[in-house]
Design an enzyme around this catalytic site. Structure first.
Site, PDB file in Angstrom:
ATOM      1  N   ARG A   1       0.828  -1.534   0.154  1.00  0.00           N
ATOM      2  CA  ARG A   1      -0.209   0.168   0.479  1.00  0.00           C
ATOM      3  C   ARG A   1       0.984   1.255   0.136  1.00  0.00           C
ATOM      4  O   ARG A   1       1.179   2.403  -0.607  1.00  0.00           O
ATOM      5  CB  ARG A   1      -0.448  -0.131   1.779  1.00  0.00           C
ATOM      6  N   ASP A   2       1.541   1.958   0.722  1.00  0.00           N
ATOM      7  CA  ASP A   2       2.194   3.085   1.073  1.00  0.00           C
ATOM      8  C   ASP A   2       3.641   2.633   0.832  1.00  0.00           C
ATOM      9  O   ASP A   2       4.291   3.910  -0.256  1.00  0.00           O
ATOM     10  CB  ASP A   2       2.763   2.947   2.661  1.00  0.00           C
TER      11      ASP A   2
ATOM     12  N   ASN B   1      10.197   4.823   2.915  1.00  0.00           N
ATOM     13  CA  ASN B   1       8.890   4.469   4.770  1.00  0.00           C
ATOM     14  C   ASN B   1      10.559   3.795   5.359  1.00  0.00           C
ATOM     15  O   ASN B   1      11.469   3.688   4.446  1.00  0.00           O
ATOM     16  CB  ASN B   1       7.936   3.329   4.608  1.00  0.00           C
TER      17      ASN B   1
ATOM     18  N   HIS C   1       3.899   4.490  12.828  1.00  0.00           N
ATOM     19  CA  HIS C   1       3.733   4.039  11.582  1.00  0.00           C
ATOM     20  C   HIS C   1       5.424   5.339  11.133  1.00  0.00           C
ATOM     21  O   HIS C   1       5.111   6.260  11.154  1.00  0.00           O
ATOM     22  CB  HIS C   1       2.691   4.181  10.813  1.00  0.00           C
TER      23      HIS C   1
ATOM     24  N   CYS D   1       4.342   9.013   0.730  1.00  0.00           N
ATOM     25  CA  CYS D   1       2.725   9.906   0.155  1.00  0.00           C
ATOM     26  C   CYS D   1       2.188  10.917  -0.904  1.00  0.00           C
ATOM     27  O   CYS D   1       3.368  11.967  -0.814  1.00  0.00           O
ATOM     28  CB  CYS D   1       1.812  10.686   1.433  1.00  0.00           C
TER      29      CYS D   1
ATOM     30  N   HIS E   1       8.853   6.554   8.316  1.00  0.00           N
ATOM     31  CA  HIS E   1       9.578   6.937   7.334  1.00  0.00           C
ATOM     32  C   HIS E   1      10.724   7.470   7.776  1.00  0.00           C
ATOM     33  O   HIS E   1      10.948   7.328   9.086  1.00  0.00           O
ATOM     34  CB  HIS E   1       8.587   8.136   6.636  1.00  0.00           C
TER      35      HIS E   1
END
Lengths: 299, 299
Positions: A12-13, A246, A204, A237, A206
């Site tokens: 996803r990310d 990330n 989460h 993003c 990065h």
């Protein structure tokens, strides 16, 4: 039993920011490789409008493919009620709702105010109870925002309180643009864990400025047990300029295992998954471990 | 007043591994740019045999150039008594002696046993007293060795005790191959600080596996105030395979300043020095900050 839970968000990310759309088949292969490395939880896609994030146009197909992997928990990100409806149609068991800590980022990312966003979240929690779905609440730009700068920790704490009250099944504190320092992480997460009580807290991370592992360590010290990272560090993003990168799952697993923190992940297989993840992207991957010469004894 | 002291080692550790010999003029320019960024202490060269490290053939000339910069402390690394004699001839005020935590690394690096090495160190401390020179004692591969693997912390503690007793003016704990974890750093450095009492303790960090900033944070938490890093993260040890990449000074300064830890370094000028440092090397620099798009407000 593992000491920490790692949620790999690379499908996803990791992919959402890519200019070239990756095929469903390749996404499935990435997920399969992550599963083989014993990653037990994967954020597989997002139910977002394909005009906003073309990479995620195949969310339904990806989630359908995931059903093949027994014993693995899959999560899909949802930005709004429409996304939630699609998630219900796809019959998935866990969604990740995103609200930003700043109004500007929330408008750019989701197109509404934090309060409007939160009102929708409350509705989906209620609906999800009936459907036996888990609903997580992620707070984007919890430490710094590309539009508003430094974020007041009180804003994040207030959102955590509201999310707990609304019944979130997990709360994610996201350093969307990789700007947090370990000092901020330790201080904020200690407070978040206290406020959240029994609600599980994820971080989460990065690695934009190389502070990803420092922040993971600080979060661990604060008591966090759930970490969201991306194989090979792919990602970023689309609504956060300069957010590239990330934290690489393999870098985190390497550090944790060497610290005696059990992840239960097969490192060699994870490296294979990371290599495959990197091959799907146009950017230089940020993961460090893969750049290091193999030297048996110290691996 | 700064809260921490940063010793930039790019002219020495940064360049020693380069296949192409950098001119004395360029080395001087790098030093000058570091001085302009307000770095107050620089490891400028090493008095090592030019057959072993051809890059350092101009040690005398480099140290001579350094005398132009008033108010800056310069250090030269010395691996043996011959190096010490050259340092005396060059009339320099501070030398950095290196002993490894493992016998194998010590043999590969210096060509003698730890005990032989230590006996020489004691002699130079005595001589240096008469000459009013400072003598630092650095412990290479304090966490992990490319030949012997994990290093028992007791070995490092024992060397610290002996160095304190011998009269070292500073003791450096070096993660020569970038293998330390923050947990190891915090534990070992807390013990080292206790054993060292009033002797200042430095940590020398590499970022090979991306753990450099995590380790810097852990060392700061343990109470360390002196950090050895390299502009742009250039460097590596010619006798430590795969050691590529010191921790980038600018990445550390960025993290510390954002944490409220004062370095007194001019960040913009440091970035210029880092860019110049990177231009002198054949490797991809590892510093992260320079890879990030400039975004005013969050810098």
């Amino acid at each position: 039993m593992s000491d920490v839970q790692i949620i790999d968000v690379s499908p996803r990310d990791g992919l959402q920011n890519e200019p070239v759309v990756v095929s469903t088949e390749k996404k499935k292969k990435l997920i399969e490789m992550l599963v083989r490395s014993n990653v037990k939880k994967i954020e597989a896609t997002s139910f977002v409008h394909p005009r906003k994030v073309p990479q995620m146009v195949d969310a339904e197909q990806v989630m359908k493919q995931c059903k093949e992997f027994a014993g693995i928990e899959f999560v899909a990100l949802i930005p709004n009620l429409k996304g939630f409806q699609r998630a219900i149609q796809a019959n998935i068991s866990e969604v990740n709702w995103v609200t930003a800590a700043t109004e500007t980022f929330n408008y750019k990312n989701i197109g509404m105010s934090i309060d409007e966003n939160f009102a929708q979240f409350k509705r989906i929690v209620q609906e999800s109870r009936i459907l036996n779905m888990k609903v997580c609440f992620s707070i984007a730009v919890s430490f710094g925002c590309p539009y508003e700068g430094e974020v007041n920790p009180a804003k994040v704490i207030s959102l955590v309180e509201r999310a707990v009250e609304a019944g979130a099944d997990r709360i994610g504190i996201a350093d969307t643009i990789g700007i947090a320092t370990p000092k901020q992480v330790k201080r904020l997460l200690a407070e978040v864990l206290q406020v959240a009580q029994s609600t599980p807290i994820a971080i989460h991370l990065h690695d934009t400025r190389g502070m990803g592992l420092a922040n993971a360590y600080a979060a661990l010290e604060a008591g966090v047990k759930i970490f969201e990272t991306s194989a090979s560090g792919i990602g970023g993003c689309p609504f956060a300029p300069g957010a590239a990168g990330n934290l690489a799952t393999e870098d985190l697993v390497y550090m944790f295992e060497r610290m005696g923190v059990k992840t239960e992940i097969d490192f060699e297989k994870l490296l294979e998954a990371a290599d495959f993840a990197a091959s799907l992207t146009s950017n230089q991957p940020l993961g460090r471990i893969r750049q290091v010469e193999k030297r048996g004894s110290l691996r």
